[in-house]
Design an enzyme around this catalytic site. Structure first.
Site, PDB file in Angstrom:
ATOM      1  N   ASP A  31       0.847  -1.192   0.000  1.00 19.69           N
ATOM      2  CA  ASP A  31       0.000   0.000   0.000  1.00 19.69           C
ATOM      3  C   ASP A  31       0.883   1.244   0.000  1.00 19.69           C
ATOM      4  O   ASP A  31       1.943   1.237  -0.616  1.00 19.69           O
ATOM      5  CB  ASP A  31      -0.913  -0.048   1.237  1.00 19.69           C
ATOM      6  CG  ASP A  31      -2.262   0.620   1.017  1.00 19.69           C
ATOM      7  OD1 ASP A  31      -2.284   1.852   0.826  1.00 19.69           O
ATOM      8  OD2 ASP A  31      -3.289  -0.073   1.032  1.00 19.69           O
ATOM      9  N   HIS A  63      -3.461   6.029   3.832  1.00 23.21           N
ATOM     10  CA  HIS A  63      -4.264   4.879   3.420  1.00 23.21           C
ATOM     11  C   HIS A  63      -3.679   3.554   3.926  1.00 23.21           C
ATOM     12  O   HIS A  63      -4.397   2.725   4.496  1.00 23.21           O
ATOM     13  CB  HIS A  63      -4.383   4.845   1.892  1.00 23.21           C
ATOM     14  CG  HIS A  63      -5.343   3.828   1.373  1.00 23.21           C
ATOM     15  ND1 HIS A  63      -4.959   2.534   1.076  1.00 23.21           N
ATOM     16  CD2 HIS A  63      -6.664   3.907   1.099  1.00 23.21           C
ATOM     17  CE1 HIS A  63      -6.016   1.863   0.634  1.00 23.21           C
ATOM     18  NE2 HIS A  63      -7.065   2.675   0.640  1.00 23.21           N
ATOM     19  N   ASN A 151     -13.843   0.925  -5.663  1.00 20.21           N
ATOM     20  CA  ASN A 151     -14.881   1.868  -5.226  1.00 20.21           C
ATOM     21  C   ASN A 151     -15.579   2.572  -6.385  1.00 20.21           C
ATOM     22  O   ASN A 151     -16.004   3.709  -6.262  1.00 20.21           O
ATOM     23  CB  ASN A 151     -14.258   2.921  -4.298  1.00 20.21           C
ATOM     24  CG  ASN A 151     -13.575   2.306  -3.099  1.00 20.21           C
ATOM     25  OD1 ASN A 151     -13.981   1.252  -2.614  1.00 20.21           O
ATOM     26  ND2 ASN A 151     -12.527   2.943  -2.624  1.00 20.21           N
ATOM     27  N   SER A 218     -11.337  -0.956   0.745  1.00 23.57           N
ATOM     28  CA  SER A 218     -10.027  -1.289   1.337  1.00 23.57           C
ATOM     29  C   SER A 218     -10.181  -1.869   2.744  1.00 23.57           C
ATOM     30  O   SER A 218      -9.324  -2.596   3.200  1.00 23.57           O
ATOM     31  CB  SER A 218      -9.144  -0.044   1.409  1.00 23.57           C
ATOM     32  OG  SER A 218      -8.847   0.426   0.126  1.00 23.57           O
TER      33      SER A 218
END
Length: 218
Positions: A31, A63, A151, A218
């Site tokens: 990530d 994130h 998303n 996520s």
């Protein structure tokens, strides 16, 4: 201490004793990196590497830290292996992701630790054979590859959301639901969806040793 709603919905706490809270399980989080000195996270981090060009795996985006915090909420004693494959703006190349997968797949820690799970809460619209091959290689070594569905959802059946690696059969693809168990409007619902979990207004760790409430697959 009250359990986070997402943990309650998964009933993860009911197997903590049996599973020792994930003790000895290495989860590679590919990530934006991690807040290395975050009080909630720092004792779970066993190693890390930067593939984004930043020079270290400190998370300047938030994130990756948020994702890692959710993983620790579900499995408090898990070992976190951090691959910074996305830059602090959240962008990255397929090559950096592939390099991160291959590193995590072949990782051997100081005490013989090996990756058991790779988590990738990222995606792109391009199908790339090299990416799938890296995932196949990880799976062939007994590694579970868990990915976000994406998303881009809009609840319209006539629109198929293309997102990789979510569309690869070899991955466990996760969609988002709200606190009432309904699909979140943003959650991709394409044919490869394997499981769902709370993804609306989830509080977790963030950059600069902080916390944030975010929504997403996520």
């Amino acid at each position: 201490v009250e359990l986070p709603l997402g943990v309650k919905m998964l009933e993860a706490d009911k197997i903590w004793n049996e599973a020792e809270g994930g003790k000895g399980i290495v989860v590679a989080v590919l990530d934006t990196g991690i807040s290395k000195n975050h009080p909630f996270l720092k004792n779970n981090i066993i190693d890390g590497k930067d593939f984004s060009g930043k020079g270290d795996y400190e998370d300047g985006n938030g994130h990756g830290s948020h994702v890692a915090g959710i993983i620790k909420q579900v499995a408090p004693n898990v070992d976190l292996l951090i691959g910074k494959v996305l830059d602090d703006d959240g962008g990255g190349s397929y090559q950096s992701i592939i390099d991160g997968i291959n590193w995590a797949t072949n990782y051997v820690g100081a005490n013989g630790e090996r990756t058991r799970i790779i988590n990738m809460s990222l995606g792109g619209s391009e199908k790339l054979d090299e990416l799938e091959q890296a995932i196949l290689n990880a799976v062939s070594k007994g590694i579970l590859v868990v990915v976000a569905s994406g998303n881009e959802g809009n609840h319209f059946d006539d629109r198929y959301e293309f997102s990789y690696p979510a569309l690869y059969n070899e991955c466990i693809t996760v969609g988002a639901i709200d606190e009432r168990g309904r699909m979140a409007g943003f959650s991709n619902e394409h044919l490869q969806l394997d499981v769902v979990a709370l993804g609306v207004k989830v509080k977790s760790t963030y950059k600069n040793e902080g916390y944030a409430v975010l929504s997403g697959t996520s």
